[in-house]
Write a protein that holds these residues in place. Structure first.
Motif, PDB file in Angstrom:
ATOM      1  N   PRO A   1     -23.494   2.201  47.282  1.00 50.42           N
ATOM      2  CA  PRO A   1     -24.150   1.718  46.440  1.00 50.42           C
ATOM      3  C   PRO A   1     -24.974   0.289  47.109  1.00 50.42           C
ATOM      4  O   PRO A   1     -24.604  -0.260  48.080  1.00 50.42           O
TER       5      PRO A   1
ATOM      6  N   SER B   1     -29.778   1.272  36.289  1.00 52.46           N
ATOM      7  CA  SER B   1     -29.579   1.712  37.708  1.00 52.46           C
ATOM      8  C   SER B   1     -30.494   2.865  38.106  1.00 52.46           C
ATOM      9  O   SER B   1     -31.087   3.411  36.995  1.00 52.46           O
TER      10      SER B   1
ATOM     11  N   THR C   1     -30.958   5.922  41.047  1.00 54.42           N
ATOM     12  CA  THR C   1     -30.083   6.605  41.773  1.00 54.42           C
ATOM     13  C   THR C   1     -31.265   7.583  42.657  1.00 54.42           C
ATOM     14  O   THR C   1     -31.966   8.269  41.915  1.00 54.42           O
TER      15      THR C   1
END
Length: 205
Positions: free
Chosen positions: A17, A197, A199
């Motif tokens: 992360p 988010s 990714t």
């Protein structure tokens, strides 16, 4: 990434992360017991899951293994300060344009900074994808979290999460990029109302 034999798939899933937050909030898988800070950014605790899946089970298959979390956070506010491990399971099914993966893991801390709180949290991640015209797809990927260290009213995080993904090759390396937004329906007092988010996944088979 996945390593295959004649009858088994060995699934490896590392998560690194990269966090950028204005004030630290609780109730997130990478921050089970955060320390108070503001404007924290950097690398959080790396989580690694390994599981074994039978290739003979269709259309639904199961994988069992373990997960571990390492205290790799670049700042105390971005991680637990603990080494943690526990069991993990995965359920996988695919039909036409739909695919579903449900993963669950329970982590307990066993070493690390003695001044930090112990880790005792459950994460359940149902991933539902619908394939559009290649290479685009729609996805919902909420992480339902129970932090057993918190009081009952602050223990659960249940988000609604939607997004879109795109798969492509870069120099013969398959990649998956995904952008998602989610709203926390059930949350602790410190958790945010909503979040986003991005990714990037490297795919090895």
């Amino acid at each position: 990434y996945t390593v295959s034999s004649e009858h088994w798939n060995f699934i490896n899933r590392p998560v690194i992360p990269i966090i950028d937050i204005n004030g630290v909030v609780g109730g997130r898988p990478e921050l089970p017991n955060p320390e108070a800070a503001s404007d924290a950014r950097g690398i959080g605790d790396i989580t690694y899951t390994v599981a074994v899946e039978s290739r003979d089970l269709k259309p639904v298959s199961f994988a069992v293994g373990m997960a571990a979390s390492f205290p790799t956070a670049s700042e105390d506010a971005l991680g637990s300060g603990k080494w943690s491990a526990g069991p993990a399971i995965m359920i996988l099914t695919r039909k036409d344009s739909w695919s579903t993966i449900i993963t669950a893991r329970q982590l307990w801390s066993f070493a690390g900074d003695e001044s930090r709180s112990e880790v005792n949290n459950l994460a359940i991640e149902p991933i539902l994808t619908y394939r559009l015209s290649d290479p685009w797809y729609l996805v919902t990927d909420p992480v339902i979290l129970a932090n057993w260290q918190l009081a009952r009213g602050d223990r659960w995080l249940v988000p609604l999460r939607v997004g879109s993904g795109y798969r492509f090759d870069a120099w013969s390396q398959p990649l998956d990029v995904r952008l998602e937004a989610y709203y926390n329906v059930i949350k602790s007092k410190a958790a945010p109302n909503w979040s986003m988010s991005a990714t990037l996944t490297f795919i090895f088979q």
